[in-house]
Design an enzyme around this catalytic site. Structure first.
Site, PDB file in Angstrom:
ATOM      1  N   HIS A   1      10.345  -6.777 -21.334  1.00 33.33           N
ATOM      2  CA  HIS A   1      10.174  -7.335 -22.691  1.00 33.33           C
ATOM      3  C   HIS A   1       8.757  -7.059 -23.194  1.00 33.33           C
ATOM      4  O   HIS A   1       7.844  -7.862 -22.995  1.00 33.33           O
ATOM      5  CB  HIS A   1      10.448  -8.844 -22.679  1.00 33.33           C
TER       6      HIS A   1
ATOM      7  N   HIS B   1       6.399  -5.241 -26.518  1.00 38.20           N
ATOM      8  CA  HIS B   1       6.320  -4.666 -27.862  1.00 38.20           C
ATOM      9  C   HIS B   1       5.224  -3.609 -27.863  1.00 38.20           C
ATOM     10  O   HIS B   1       4.049  -3.941 -27.749  1.00 38.20           O
ATOM     11  CB  HIS B   1       6.008  -5.757 -28.893  1.00 38.20           C
ATOM     12  N   LEU B   2       5.626  -2.329 -27.966  1.00 40.50           N
ATOM     13  CA  LEU B   2       4.631  -1.245 -27.975  1.00 40.50           C
ATOM     14  C   LEU B   2       4.178  -0.911 -29.398  1.00 40.50           C
ATOM     15  O   LEU B   2       3.229  -0.157 -29.572  1.00 40.50           O
ATOM     16  CB  LEU B   2       5.194   0.007 -27.290  1.00 40.50           C
ATOM     17  N   ARG B   3       4.865  -1.469 -30.392  1.00 42.31           N
ATOM     18  CA  ARG B   3       4.458  -1.366 -31.811  1.00 42.31           C
ATOM     19  C   ARG B   3       4.501   0.039 -32.388  1.00 42.31           C
ATOM     20  O   ARG B   3       4.022   0.252 -33.501  1.00 42.31           O
ATOM     21  CB  ARG B   3       3.062  -1.954 -32.033  1.00 42.31           C
TER      22      ARG B   3
ATOM     23  N   ASN C   1      11.777  -3.896 -32.701  1.00 44.00           N
ATOM     24  CA  ASN C   1      11.320  -4.393 -34.017  1.00 44.00           C
ATOM     25  C   ASN C   1      10.052  -3.677 -34.468  1.00 44.00           C
ATOM     26  O   ASN C   1       9.028  -4.279 -34.761  1.00 44.00           O
ATOM     27  CB  ASN C   1      11.120  -5.916 -33.996  1.00 44.00           C
TER      28      ASN C   1
ATOM     29  N   HIS D   1      12.859 -14.877 -23.348  1.00 35.72           N
ATOM     30  CA  HIS D   1      11.769 -15.871 -23.336  1.00 35.72           C
ATOM     31  C   HIS D   1      12.219 -17.322 -23.470  1.00 35.72           C
ATOM     32  O   HIS D   1      11.934 -17.985 -24.462  1.00 35.72           O
ATOM     33  CB  HIS D   1      10.699 -15.528 -24.382  1.00 35.72           C
TER      34      HIS D   1
ATOM     35  N   ASP E   1       6.758 -10.577 -22.751  1.00 38.58           N
ATOM     36  CA  ASP E   1       6.832 -10.630 -24.213  1.00 38.58           C
ATOM     37  C   ASP E   1       5.461 -10.234 -24.786  1.00 38.58           C
ATOM     38  O   ASP E   1       4.937 -10.880 -25.690  1.00 38.58           O
ATOM     39  CB  ASP E   1       7.274 -12.004 -24.725  1.00 38.58           C
TER      40      ASP E   1
END
Ligand SMILES: [Zn+2]
Length: 481
Positions: free
Chosen positions: A90, A92-94, A124, A262, A360
Protein backbone atom coordinates in the site's frame (compact mmCIF):
# COMPACT_ATOMS: atom_id res chain seq x y z
CA UNK A 1 22.80 -11.18 -22.15
CA UNK A 2 22.70 -14.92 -22.44
CA UNK A 3 23.60 -16.26 -19.01
CA UNK A 4 23.06 -19.87 -20.00
CA UNK A 5 26.42 -20.01 -21.67
CA UNK A 6 28.09 -18.77 -18.49
CA UNK A 7 26.30 -21.38 -16.44
CA UNK A 8 27.91 -24.09 -18.53
CA UNK A 9 31.33 -22.59 -18.49
CA UNK A 10 31.63 -20.82 -15.18
CA UNK A 11 33.29 -23.59 -13.20
CA UNK A 12 35.34 -24.98 -16.07
CA UNK A 13 38.89 -25.46 -14.77
CA UNK A 14 40.27 -24.63 -18.21
CA UNK A 15 39.10 -21.04 -18.00
CA UNK A 16 41.77 -18.64 -16.94
CA UNK A 17 41.23 -17.19 -13.46
CA UNK A 18 40.57 -13.70 -14.73
CA UNK A 19 37.64 -14.79 -16.86
CA UNK A 20 36.03 -16.72 -14.00
CA UNK A 21 36.04 -13.54 -11.95
CA UNK A 22 34.60 -11.60 -14.85
CA UNK A 23 31.93 -14.20 -15.49
CA UNK A 24 30.88 -14.41 -11.84
CA UNK A 25 30.66 -10.65 -11.70
CA UNK A 26 28.55 -10.63 -14.83
CA UNK A 27 26.36 -13.28 -13.28
CA UNK A 28 25.69 -10.90 -10.42
CA UNK A 29 26.63 -13.19 -7.58
CA UNK A 30 26.64 -12.59 -3.84
CA UNK A 31 27.08 -14.83 -0.81
CA UNK A 32 25.54 -13.63 2.43
CA UNK A 33 27.34 -15.34 5.27
CA UNK A 34 26.50 -16.05 8.89
CA UNK A 35 23.14 -14.31 9.25
CA UNK A 36 20.02 -15.55 11.01
CA UNK A 37 17.85 -16.49 8.05
CA UNK A 38 14.13 -16.04 8.76
CA UNK A 39 12.00 -17.31 5.89
CA UNK A 40 8.41 -17.81 7.10
CA UNK A 41 7.26 -19.23 3.74
CA UNK A 42 9.50 -22.24 4.35
CA UNK A 43 9.28 -22.25 8.15
CA UNK A 44 13.01 -21.69 8.22
CA UNK A 45 14.67 -19.82 11.10
CA UNK A 46 18.31 -20.65 11.55
CA UNK A 47 21.86 -19.36 11.13
CA UNK A 48 22.74 -19.98 7.49
CA UNK A 49 24.44 -18.63 4.39
CA UNK A 50 22.44 -17.52 1.35
CA UNK A 51 23.91 -17.72 -2.15
CA UNK A 52 22.48 -15.42 -4.81
CA UNK A 53 23.39 -16.25 -8.37
CA UNK A 54 22.20 -14.74 -11.58
CA UNK A 55 19.34 -12.87 -9.88
CA UNK A 56 17.95 -15.94 -8.16
CA UNK A 57 18.29 -17.65 -4.79
CA UNK A 58 20.77 -20.41 -5.56
CA UNK A 59 21.25 -22.05 -2.16
CA UNK A 60 20.46 -21.60 1.53
CA UNK A 61 22.47 -23.63 4.01
CA UNK A 62 25.39 -23.82 6.36
CA UNK A 63 29.01 -23.39 5.35
CA UNK A 64 28.25 -22.44 1.78
CA UNK A 65 31.50 -20.45 1.83
CA UNK A 66 33.47 -23.66 1.64
CA UNK A 67 31.47 -24.95 -1.30
CA UNK A 68 31.36 -21.71 -3.26
CA UNK A 69 33.90 -20.36 -5.71
CA UNK A 70 36.25 -17.96 -3.97
CA UNK A 71 35.60 -15.32 -6.64
CA UNK A 72 32.03 -14.80 -5.48
CA UNK A 73 31.61 -11.63 -3.44
CA UNK A 74 31.09 -12.31 0.27
CA UNK A 75 28.81 -10.18 2.41
CA UNK A 76 29.27 -10.84 6.13
CA UNK A 77 25.87 -10.48 7.77
CA UNK A 78 26.62 -12.24 11.05
CA UNK A 79 24.57 -10.80 13.87
CA UNK A 80 21.95 -9.66 11.34
CA UNK A 81 18.62 -11.12 10.26
CA UNK A 82 18.21 -12.13 6.62
CA UNK A 83 14.65 -12.22 5.30
CA UNK A 84 12.92 -12.47 1.94
CA UNK A 85 12.69 -8.98 0.44
CA UNK A 86 9.95 -7.06 2.24
CA UNK A 87 6.79 -6.15 0.31
CA UNK A 88 4.66 -3.07 1.01
CA UNK A 89 1.32 -3.48 -0.72
CA UNK A 90 0.00 0.00 0.00
CA UNK A 91 2.15 2.82 -1.35
CA UNK A 92 1.37 6.07 -3.16
CA UNK A 93 4.17 6.82 -5.64
CA UNK A 94 2.26 9.87 -7.00
CA UNK A 95 3.42 9.28 -10.56
CA UNK A 96 2.00 10.25 -13.01
CA UNK A 97 0.76 13.72 -12.31
CA UNK A 98 1.75 14.56 -8.74
CA UNK A 99 5.49 14.36 -8.96
CA UNK A 100 6.03 17.41 -6.76
CA UNK A 101 5.04 15.07 -3.90
CA UNK A 102 6.92 11.93 -5.00
CA UNK A 103 7.90 10.04 -8.12
CA UNK A 104 8.89 6.50 -8.95
CA UNK A 105 12.60 7.24 -8.46
CA UNK A 106 12.23 8.93 -5.05
CA UNK A 107 9.46 6.62 -3.80
CA UNK A 108 11.38 3.46 -4.64
CA UNK A 109 14.55 4.98 -3.12
CA UNK A 110 12.59 5.51 0.12
CA UNK A 111 11.36 1.92 -0.14
CA UNK A 112 14.92 0.58 -0.52
CA UNK A 113 16.02 2.62 2.49
CA UNK A 114 13.20 1.11 4.52
CA UNK A 115 14.17 -2.45 3.54
CA UNK A 116 11.48 -2.95 0.88
CA UNK A 117 12.28 -4.77 -2.34
CA UNK A 118 8.74 -4.56 -3.73
CA UNK A 119 6.03 -1.95 -3.48
CA UNK A 120 2.47 -1.96 -4.76
CA UNK A 121 1.39 1.47 -5.96
CA UNK A 122 -2.12 2.87 -5.63
CA UNK A 123 -4.06 4.13 -8.67
CA UNK A 124 -5.19 7.55 -7.37
CA UNK A 125 -2.67 9.35 -9.54
CA UNK A 126 -3.41 12.04 -12.10
CA UNK A 127 -4.67 10.67 -14.43
CA UNK A 128 -5.87 7.69 -12.40
CA UNK A 129 -4.57 4.22 -13.25
CA UNK A 130 -7.82 3.21 -14.90
CA UNK A 131 -6.49 2.25 -18.36
CA UNK A 132 -3.85 -0.03 -19.85
CA UNK A 133 -1.75 2.89 -21.15
CA UNK A 134 -1.12 4.31 -17.69
CA UNK A 135 -0.23 0.86 -16.36
CA UNK A 136 2.30 0.50 -19.20
CA UNK A 137 3.72 3.96 -18.46
CA UNK A 138 4.34 3.06 -14.81
CA UNK A 139 5.85 -0.32 -15.68
CA UNK A 140 8.18 1.35 -18.16
CA UNK A 141 9.22 4.12 -15.81
CA UNK A 142 9.68 1.72 -12.90
CA UNK A 143 11.91 -0.41 -15.09
CA UNK A 144 14.02 2.61 -15.97
CA UNK A 145 14.00 4.68 -12.79
CA UNK A 146 12.83 2.44 -9.96
CA UNK A 147 15.34 0.81 -7.65
CA UNK A 148 12.88 -1.77 -6.30
CA UNK A 149 10.11 -3.81 -7.93
CA UNK A 150 6.92 -1.87 -8.56
CA UNK A 151 3.59 -3.67 -8.84
CA UNK A 152 0.59 -1.71 -10.01
CA UNK A 153 -3.03 -1.68 -8.87
CA UNK A 154 -5.80 -0.52 -11.17
CA UNK A 155 -8.82 1.59 -10.31
CA UNK A 156 -12.19 -0.03 -9.65
CA UNK A 157 -14.02 2.84 -11.34
CA UNK A 158 -13.15 5.22 -14.17
CA UNK A 159 -11.31 8.25 -12.81
CA UNK A 160 -11.88 6.83 -9.29
CA UNK A 161 -15.17 8.66 -9.53
CA UNK A 162 -17.26 5.77 -8.16
CA UNK A 163 -19.73 5.88 -11.03
CA UNK A 164 -18.71 3.52 -13.81
CA UNK A 165 -16.50 0.43 -13.74
CA UNK A 166 -12.97 0.74 -15.13
CA UNK A 167 -12.02 -1.80 -17.86
CA UNK A 168 -10.96 -4.45 -15.34
CA UNK A 169 -10.15 -7.13 -17.93
CA UNK A 170 -7.94 -4.75 -19.92
CA UNK A 171 -6.18 -3.63 -16.75
CA UNK A 172 -5.50 -7.26 -15.82
CA UNK A 173 -4.05 -7.86 -19.27
CA UNK A 174 -1.82 -4.82 -18.76
CA UNK A 175 -0.44 -6.46 -15.62
CA UNK A 176 -2.19 -5.03 -12.56
CA UNK A 177 -2.18 -7.15 -9.40
CA UNK A 178 -5.42 -5.92 -7.77
CA UNK A 179 -8.11 -3.29 -8.09
CA UNK A 180 -8.86 -0.50 -5.61
CA UNK A 181 -10.21 3.06 -5.60
CA UNK A 182 -7.94 3.84 -2.63
CA UNK A 183 -8.23 7.38 -1.40
CA UNK A 184 -11.87 7.00 -2.33
CA UNK A 185 -14.50 4.36 -1.66
CA UNK A 186 -17.17 3.07 -4.03
CA UNK A 187 -20.42 4.07 -2.33
CA UNK A 188 -22.84 2.31 -4.67
CA UNK A 189 -23.14 -1.23 -3.29
CA UNK A 190 -24.40 -2.67 -6.57
CA UNK A 191 -21.44 -1.20 -8.46
CA UNK A 192 -19.09 -2.68 -5.84
CA UNK A 193 -20.84 -6.04 -6.24
CA UNK A 194 -20.26 -5.94 -10.01
CA UNK A 195 -16.62 -4.96 -9.45
CA UNK A 196 -16.21 -8.01 -7.21
CA UNK A 197 -17.81 -10.25 -9.83
CA UNK A 198 -15.56 -8.96 -12.62
CA UNK A 199 -12.49 -9.17 -10.39
CA UNK A 200 -13.27 -12.80 -9.66
CA UNK A 201 -13.56 -13.58 -13.38
CA UNK A 202 -10.08 -12.16 -13.89
CA UNK A 203 -8.68 -13.72 -10.71
CA UNK A 204 -7.91 -10.32 -9.19
CA UNK A 205 -8.31 -9.43 -5.52
CA UNK A 206 -10.26 -6.31 -4.59
CA UNK A 207 -8.77 -3.83 -2.10
CA UNK A 208 -10.95 -1.19 -0.51
CA UNK A 209 -10.48 2.06 1.37
CA UNK A 210 -13.44 1.70 3.75
CA UNK A 211 -15.27 5.01 4.18
CA UNK A 212 -19.01 5.65 4.18
CA UNK A 213 -19.29 9.19 2.85
CA UNK A 214 -22.66 9.86 4.47
CA UNK A 215 -21.43 8.97 7.95
CA UNK A 216 -18.01 10.56 7.63
CA UNK A 217 -19.13 13.69 5.80
CA UNK A 218 -16.36 16.27 6.21
CA UNK A 219 -14.82 14.78 9.36
CA UNK A 220 -11.11 15.41 9.81
CA UNK A 221 -10.25 13.39 12.94
CA UNK A 222 -11.69 10.56 15.03
CA UNK A 223 -15.12 11.37 16.47
CA UNK A 224 -14.71 11.10 20.24
CA UNK A 225 -13.44 13.13 23.16
CA UNK A 226 -10.55 14.89 21.43
CA UNK A 227 -12.38 16.18 18.37
CA UNK A 228 -14.88 17.84 20.71
CA UNK A 229 -12.11 19.24 22.91
CA UNK A 230 -10.27 20.59 19.86
CA UNK A 231 -13.31 21.78 17.96
CA UNK A 232 -12.63 19.63 14.88
CA UNK A 233 -15.25 17.76 12.88
CA UNK A 234 -15.46 14.03 13.71
CA UNK A 235 -14.83 10.98 11.46
CA UNK A 236 -16.71 8.21 13.33
CA UNK A 237 -15.44 4.61 13.51
CA UNK A 238 -18.84 3.55 12.16
CA UNK A 239 -17.91 5.30 8.91
CA UNK A 240 -15.25 2.63 8.40
CA UNK A 241 -17.10 -0.31 9.96
CA UNK A 242 -20.18 0.17 7.76
CA UNK A 243 -18.07 -0.46 4.64
CA UNK A 244 -16.08 -3.29 6.24
CA UNK A 245 -19.43 -4.98 6.95
CA UNK A 246 -20.57 -4.28 3.37
CA UNK A 247 -17.37 -5.78 2.01
CA UNK A 248 -17.80 -8.91 4.14
CA UNK A 249 -21.30 -9.39 2.73
CA UNK A 250 -20.07 -8.87 -0.85
CA UNK A 251 -17.10 -11.21 -0.37
CA UNK A 252 -19.55 -13.82 0.88
CA UNK A 253 -22.00 -13.20 -1.95
CA UNK A 254 -19.45 -13.20 -4.78
CA UNK A 255 -16.67 -15.42 -3.40
CA UNK A 256 -14.16 -12.71 -4.35
CA UNK A 257 -11.12 -11.99 -2.17
CA UNK A 258 -11.83 -8.57 -0.63
CA UNK A 259 -9.17 -6.78 1.41
CA UNK A 260 -9.95 -3.88 3.75
CA UNK A 261 -7.14 -1.33 3.65
CA UNK A 262 -5.61 0.50 6.64
CA UNK A 263 -7.93 -0.75 9.39
CA UNK A 264 -8.22 1.72 12.24
CA UNK A 265 -11.07 0.70 14.53
CA UNK A 266 -11.78 -2.06 17.05
CA UNK A 267 -15.16 -2.66 15.42
CA UNK A 268 -13.55 -3.35 12.03
CA UNK A 269 -11.19 -5.89 13.58
CA UNK A 270 -14.09 -7.65 15.31
CA UNK A 271 -16.11 -7.82 12.08
CA UNK A 272 -13.19 -9.30 10.12
CA UNK A 273 -12.32 -11.76 12.87
CA UNK A 274 -15.87 -13.08 12.91
CA UNK A 275 -16.15 -13.24 9.10
CA UNK A 276 -12.84 -15.10 8.74
CA UNK A 277 -14.08 -17.67 11.25
CA UNK A 278 -17.00 -18.24 8.91
CA UNK A 279 -14.62 -18.83 6.00
CA UNK A 280 -15.42 -15.63 4.10
CA UNK A 281 -12.54 -14.52 1.82
CA UNK A 282 -12.02 -11.20 3.62
CA UNK A 283 -8.72 -9.78 4.90
CA UNK A 284 -7.25 -6.62 6.36
CA UNK A 285 -4.05 -4.67 6.81
CA UNK A 286 -2.61 -2.39 9.49
CA UNK A 287 -0.33 0.66 9.24
CA UNK A 288 2.13 1.74 11.96
CA UNK A 289 0.36 5.00 12.82
CA UNK A 290 -2.80 3.10 13.77
CA UNK A 291 -0.96 0.74 16.10
CA UNK A 292 1.38 3.31 17.67
CA UNK A 293 -0.47 6.65 17.88
CA UNK A 294 -3.92 7.75 19.08
CA UNK A 295 -6.21 10.72 18.54
CA UNK A 296 -4.70 12.35 21.64
CA UNK A 297 -1.68 13.06 19.43
CA UNK A 298 -3.75 15.70 17.60
CA UNK A 299 -3.92 17.60 20.92
CA UNK A 300 -0.11 17.78 20.98
CA UNK A 301 2.73 15.69 22.34
CA UNK A 302 2.21 16.65 25.97
CA UNK A 303 -1.36 15.33 25.98
CA UNK A 304 -0.37 12.26 23.97
CA UNK A 305 2.50 11.17 26.20
CA UNK A 306 0.38 11.80 29.30
CA UNK A 307 -2.82 10.12 28.09
CA UNK A 308 -1.95 7.35 25.65
CA UNK A 309 1.84 7.38 25.32
CA UNK A 310 2.61 5.85 28.71
CA UNK A 311 2.60 2.32 27.33
CA UNK A 312 4.93 3.41 24.57
CA UNK A 313 7.90 3.77 26.90
CA UNK A 314 9.78 1.76 24.33
CA UNK A 315 9.55 4.72 21.97
CA UNK A 316 10.98 7.27 24.32
CA UNK A 317 14.58 8.28 24.27
CA UNK A 318 16.01 10.71 26.80
CA UNK A 319 13.48 13.30 25.69
CA UNK A 320 10.20 12.20 24.12
CA UNK A 321 9.56 13.88 20.78
CA UNK A 322 7.53 17.09 20.98
CA UNK A 323 4.93 18.51 18.65
CA UNK A 324 2.19 21.12 18.95
CA UNK A 325 -1.60 20.66 18.97
CA UNK A 326 -3.27 20.63 15.55
CA UNK A 327 -0.08 19.32 13.90
CA UNK A 328 -1.24 18.20 10.45
CA UNK A 329 1.29 15.35 10.39
CA UNK A 330 -1.20 13.57 12.65
CA UNK A 331 -4.00 13.91 10.08
CA UNK A 332 -4.60 10.78 8.08
CA UNK A 333 -7.50 8.86 6.57
CA UNK A 334 -8.79 6.85 8.36
CA UNK A 335 -7.84 8.93 11.39
CA UNK A 336 -5.90 8.04 14.51
CA UNK A 337 -8.37 6.57 16.98
CA UNK A 338 -8.48 5.76 20.71
CA UNK A 339 -6.08 3.71 22.82
CA UNK A 340 -8.69 0.91 22.84
CA UNK A 341 -8.75 0.89 19.04
CA UNK A 342 -4.95 0.80 18.95
CA UNK A 343 -5.03 -2.20 21.31
CA UNK A 344 -7.61 -3.91 19.09
CA UNK A 345 -5.41 -3.47 15.99
CA UNK A 346 -2.48 -4.97 17.93
CA UNK A 347 -4.70 -7.85 19.13
CA UNK A 348 -5.83 -8.43 15.52
CA UNK A 349 -2.20 -8.61 14.40
CA UNK A 350 -1.38 -11.01 17.21
CA UNK A 351 -4.28 -13.45 16.67
CA UNK A 352 -3.89 -13.44 12.88
CA UNK A 353 -7.08 -11.53 12.06
CA UNK A 354 -4.83 -8.96 10.34
CA UNK A 355 -2.31 -10.82 8.20
CA UNK A 356 -0.69 -7.94 6.35
CA UNK A 357 1.43 -4.96 7.44
CA UNK A 358 1.98 -1.95 5.18
CA UNK A 359 2.61 1.80 5.32
CA UNK A 360 -0.02 3.68 3.28
CA UNK A 361 2.99 5.85 2.34
CA UNK A 362 1.17 9.05 1.30
CA UNK A 363 3.56 11.89 0.46
CA UNK A 364 2.31 15.49 0.45
CA UNK A 365 4.32 18.65 -0.23
CA UNK A 366 5.20 20.91 2.70
CA UNK A 367 3.04 23.78 1.50
CA UNK A 368 0.02 21.48 1.41
CA UNK A 369 0.45 20.35 5.02
CA UNK A 370 1.41 23.79 6.36
CA UNK A 371 -2.18 24.99 6.61
CA UNK A 372 -4.99 24.78 9.17
CA UNK A 373 -5.85 21.23 10.26
CA UNK A 374 -9.21 21.39 8.46
CA UNK A 375 -7.62 22.18 5.13
CA UNK A 376 -4.56 19.90 5.15
CA UNK A 377 -4.62 16.76 2.99
CA UNK A 378 -4.84 13.39 4.77
CA UNK A 379 -1.76 11.16 4.90
CA UNK A 380 1.85 10.69 5.99
CA UNK A 381 4.97 9.10 4.55
CA UNK A 382 5.87 5.71 5.99
CA UNK A 383 8.27 3.58 3.94
CA UNK A 384 11.39 4.55 5.89
CA UNK A 385 9.98 4.02 9.40
CA UNK A 386 7.46 1.19 9.17
CA UNK A 387 9.88 -1.69 9.71
CA UNK A 388 11.29 -0.14 12.89
CA UNK A 389 7.82 0.68 14.23
CA UNK A 390 6.59 -2.86 13.53
CA UNK A 391 9.65 -4.34 15.22
CA UNK A 392 9.21 -2.06 18.22
CA UNK A 393 5.48 -2.49 18.73
CA UNK A 394 5.25 -6.17 17.81
CA UNK A 395 8.58 -7.96 18.19
CA UNK A 396 10.60 -6.04 20.81
CA UNK A 397 7.49 -6.04 23.03
CA UNK A 398 7.23 -9.81 22.48
CA UNK A 399 3.68 -9.58 21.17
CA UNK A 400 4.68 -11.48 18.01
CA UNK A 401 7.54 -13.74 17.02
CA UNK A 402 9.94 -12.25 14.49
CA UNK A 403 8.92 -14.90 11.92
CA UNK A 404 5.21 -14.09 12.27
CA UNK A 405 5.87 -10.39 11.87
CA UNK A 406 8.11 -10.94 8.84
CA UNK A 407 5.39 -13.14 7.29
CA UNK A 408 3.04 -10.15 7.34
CA UNK A 409 5.56 -8.27 5.16
CA UNK A 410 6.56 -11.16 2.87
CA UNK A 411 4.71 -14.39 2.23
CA UNK A 412 1.27 -13.08 3.29
CA UNK A 413 1.09 -10.12 0.88
CA UNK A 414 2.76 -12.23 -1.85
CA UNK A 415 0.12 -14.97 -1.52
CA UNK A 416 -2.71 -12.45 -1.36
CA UNK A 417 -1.62 -10.79 -4.62
CA UNK A 418 -0.32 -13.96 -6.31
CA UNK A 419 3.20 -12.52 -6.55
CA UNK A 420 6.15 -14.89 -7.06
CA UNK A 421 7.92 -13.12 -4.20
CA UNK A 422 8.20 -13.25 -0.41
CA UNK A 423 10.29 -16.43 -0.11
CA UNK A 424 13.92 -17.55 -0.05
CA UNK A 425 13.10 -20.82 -1.80
CA UNK A 426 15.83 -21.93 -4.22
CA UNK A 427 14.97 -20.58 -7.66
CA UNK A 428 13.01 -17.59 -6.31
CA UNK A 429 14.01 -14.03 -7.24
CA UNK A 430 17.04 -12.90 -5.23
CA UNK A 431 15.16 -10.20 -3.31
CA UNK A 432 16.54 -10.08 0.21
CA UNK A 433 16.41 -7.73 3.18
CA UNK A 434 19.11 -7.65 5.86
CA UNK A 435 17.93 -6.29 9.20
CA UNK A 436 19.76 -5.19 12.33
CA UNK A 437 17.10 -5.84 14.98
CA UNK A 438 18.83 -3.87 17.71
CA UNK A 439 20.21 -0.88 15.79
CA UNK A 440 19.04 2.29 17.54
CA UNK A 441 18.65 5.31 15.33
CA UNK A 442 16.85 8.60 15.12
CA UNK A 443 14.69 9.35 12.10
CA UNK A 444 15.94 12.74 10.92
CA UNK A 445 14.20 14.87 8.37
CA UNK A 446 17.41 15.40 6.40
CA UNK A 447 17.98 11.65 6.13
CA UNK A 448 14.64 10.98 4.44
CA UNK A 449 14.89 10.43 0.70
CA UNK A 450 11.18 10.76 0.01
CA UNK A 451 10.42 13.98 -1.85
CA UNK A 452 7.92 14.81 0.88
CA UNK A 453 8.65 15.29 4.57
CA UNK A 454 5.20 14.74 6.04
CA UNK A 455 6.09 12.24 8.74
CA UNK A 456 5.00 12.46 12.39
CA UNK A 457 8.03 10.39 13.39
CA UNK A 458 10.87 12.85 12.80
CA UNK A 459 13.06 13.02 15.88
CA UNK A 460 11.81 9.68 17.20
CA UNK A 461 14.36 7.27 18.52
CA UNK A 462 13.67 3.96 16.81
CA UNK A 463 15.04 0.46 17.29
CA UNK A 464 15.58 -1.93 14.38
CA UNK A 465 16.65 -1.03 10.87
CA UNK A 466 17.16 -2.53 7.46
CA UNK A 467 20.89 -2.36 6.75
CA UNK A 468 20.88 -3.79 3.23
CA UNK A 469 18.24 -4.11 0.54
CA UNK A 470 18.98 -6.53 -2.27
CA UNK A 471 16.83 -6.64 -5.42
CA UNK A 472 17.42 -9.32 -8.05
CA UNK A 473 20.76 -10.14 -6.40
CA UNK A 474 22.02 -6.54 -6.43
CA UNK A 475 22.52 -4.40 -3.35
CA UNK A 476 20.37 -1.37 -4.08
CA UNK A 477 20.93 0.18 -0.69
CA UNK A 478 23.18 -0.41 2.32
CA UNK A 479 23.22 1.53 5.58
CA UNK A 480 26.36 3.17 6.85
CA UNK A 481 27.71 1.21 9.81
ZN1 LIG B 1 -6.72 4.83 1.68
Amino acid sequence: MNYARFRVKSYSPRLPCQSIVAILREMNSLLLTGGRVVDPANQFDSIADVLLLDGKISAVGSNLSLKTAAEIERFDVSGMVVTPGLIDLHVHLREPGQTAKENIASGTAAAARGGFTSVVCMPNTSPAIDNAGTVALIHERAEREGVVNVFVTGAITKGIAGEELAPIGGLKKAGIVAITDDGHCVQNNDLMRRACEYAKMFDLPVMDHCQDYGLVSDGVMHEGYWNLALGLRGWPSTGEEMIVARNILLAELTGTKVHCQHLSSAGSVALIRDAKKRGIPISGEACPHHYTLTDAAVAGSEKFWKEDGKDLAVFQGATPPQWPAYDTHFKMNPPLRTAADREAILAGLVDGTIEILCSDHAPHAGYEKEVEFDYAPFGITGLETELALALMQLVHTKRLSLATMIAKYTVNPARFLNLAKGTLRVGADADVTVIDLDREWVFNREDSVSKSKNSPYFGWKLKGKAVATIVGGKKVWTAAA
